[in-house]
Structures are given as C-alpha cells and as structure tokens.
Motif scaffolding. Structure first.
Motif, PDB file in Angstrom:
ATOM      1  N   THR A  79       2.007  -3.720  -0.751  1.00 53.45           N
ATOM      2  CA  THR A  79       1.020  -3.429  -1.901  1.00 53.45           C
ATOM      3  C   THR A  79      -0.533  -4.083  -2.431  1.00 53.45           C
ATOM      4  O   THR A  79      -1.095  -3.254  -2.074  1.00 53.45           O
ATOM      5  CB  THR A  79       1.829  -3.787  -3.788  1.00 53.45           C
ATOM      6  OG1 THR A  79       3.011  -3.086  -3.755  1.00 53.45           O
ATOM      7  CG2 THR A  79       0.958  -3.334  -4.953  1.00 53.45           C
ATOM      8  N   GLU A 115      -3.574  -0.968  -1.648  1.00 47.44           N
ATOM      9  CA  GLU A 115      -4.930  -1.646  -1.856  1.00 47.44           C
ATOM     10  C   GLU A 115      -6.527  -1.425  -1.215  1.00 47.44           C
ATOM     11  O   GLU A 115      -7.613  -0.638  -1.502  1.00 47.44           O
ATOM     12  CB  GLU A 115      -4.757  -1.869  -2.998  1.00 47.44           C
ATOM     13  CG  GLU A 115      -6.344  -2.422  -4.427  1.00 47.44           C
ATOM     14  CD  GLU A 115      -5.796  -3.206  -5.007  1.00 47.44           C
ATOM     15  OE1 GLU A 115      -6.311  -4.151  -5.381  1.00 47.44           O
ATOM     16  OE2 GLU A 115      -4.751  -3.545  -5.843  1.00 47.44           O
ATOM     17  N   ARG A 124      -6.872   1.701   1.031  1.00 37.67           N
ATOM     18  CA  ARG A 124      -7.771   2.227  -0.172  1.00 37.67           C
ATOM     19  C   ARG A 124      -9.307   1.805  -0.105  1.00 37.67           C
ATOM     20  O   ARG A 124     -10.350   3.221   0.499  1.00 37.67           O
ATOM     21  CB  ARG A 124      -7.250   3.004  -1.127  1.00 37.67           C
ATOM     22  CG  ARG A 124      -5.526   3.101  -0.926  1.00 37.67           C
ATOM     23  CD  ARG A 124      -5.199   3.954  -2.065  1.00 37.67           C
ATOM     24  NE  ARG A 124      -3.854   5.055  -2.075  1.00 37.67           N
ATOM     25  CZ  ARG A 124      -4.152   6.056  -2.121  1.00 37.67           C
ATOM     26  NH1 ARG A 124      -5.040   7.090  -1.570  1.00 37.67           N
ATOM     27  NH2 ARG A 124      -2.671   6.405  -1.366  1.00 37.67           N
ATOM     28  N   LYS A 125      -9.977   1.371  -0.252  1.00 38.63           N
ATOM     29  CA  LYS A 125     -11.189   0.704  -0.387  1.00 38.63           C
ATOM     30  C   LYS A 125     -11.977   0.672   1.167  1.00 38.63           C
ATOM     31  O   LYS A 125     -12.977   1.015   0.692  1.00 38.63           O
ATOM     32  CB  LYS A 125     -10.289  -1.374  -1.146  1.00 38.63           C
ATOM     33  CG  LYS A 125     -10.616  -1.441  -2.211  1.00 38.63           C
ATOM     34  CD  LYS A 125     -10.885  -1.808  -3.029  1.00 38.63           C
ATOM     35  CE  LYS A 125     -10.437  -2.536  -4.918  1.00 38.63           C
ATOM     36  NZ  LYS A 125     -10.127  -3.362  -5.097  1.00 38.63           N
TER      37      LYS A 125
END
Length: 124
Positions: free
Chosen positions: A15, A19, A22-23
């Motif tokens: 998870t 994240e 993507r950042k």
C-alpha cells in the motif's frame, strides 16, 4: 495486543509503495508517462506496475527495491500483462544500464524476509 505478522507488513508495504510511486512519478498536473509505452496518461488511467509479477514480490530481494515498481497504463500493465521485455528496457533507460539484469539476479535468489526487515522496509 496481537503482534503483526509478515503478511500484515507485506500488505502495508504494498500500500505504501503504491502511494510512493504515484507521488514520485506523477507531475504537478497528475500526469505521468507509462514506463513501457511512454504514453502520457492522467493518474486515473495509470496503475502501479512491477517488473516481475507482484505475487512474487517478497520471495526475493526484488520486493525491497523501489526501482522495480513504476507507473504503467492499464493497457500495458493489465491487457498486455506488464510488457515484460519493454519494462526491462525502460528500467535500464530510467535507472541505468544493467538494472534489469540486477533485478533478474535478485529474483533468482530466493529470500525469506524477517519481520524486522519488513518493518524497516515499511519505515523507509
């Protein structure tokens, strides 16, 4: 209180990794290039792709390397099953020649992750 097991840490790492990727890869407008086909796509059309099947992420040292995880369009990641050969070339282009070979070497060396290692990886 029940202590957390390896399965919990692996899920939490997965998870957090999605994240982070993507950042890392999206620009300020929410667009990024698919690592394999180089098409510019908005965030909703991108998935987090793995150089090797995600199912095997924590069966070797590859699971601990963030360079093995990059954004891919749905077509490359889903419909074309990750585009393995193109992904390999793109990883070498993005991170330096020999990176894919390094991942293949790591993949071929099984690793049993300790809870302490998984905990450290999650904290990173």
């Amino acid at each position: 209180m029940k202590s957390k097991d390896a399965k919990w840490y692996k899920k939490a790492i997965d998870t957090a990794r999605r994240e982070y990727v993507r950042k890392r890869d999206l620009d300020f407008r929410g667009y990024a290039l698919c690592i394999t086909c180089k098409a510019a796509k908005q965030e909703s059309d991108l998935q987090v792709g793995h150089i090797f099947s995600r199912v095997n992420d924590f069966s070797s040292e590859v699971g601990g390397d963030m360079r093995a995880v990059n954004l891919q369009c749905e077509g490359c990641n889903g419909f074309r099953h990750g585009e393995g050969a193109l992904y390999c070339l793109a990883v070498d282009e993005k991170y330096g020649k020999g990176t894919c070979a390094e991942f293949k070497k790591k993949r071929d060396n099984p690793k049993k992750w300790k809870i302490s290692e998984l905990k450290s990886l999650l904290e990173e």
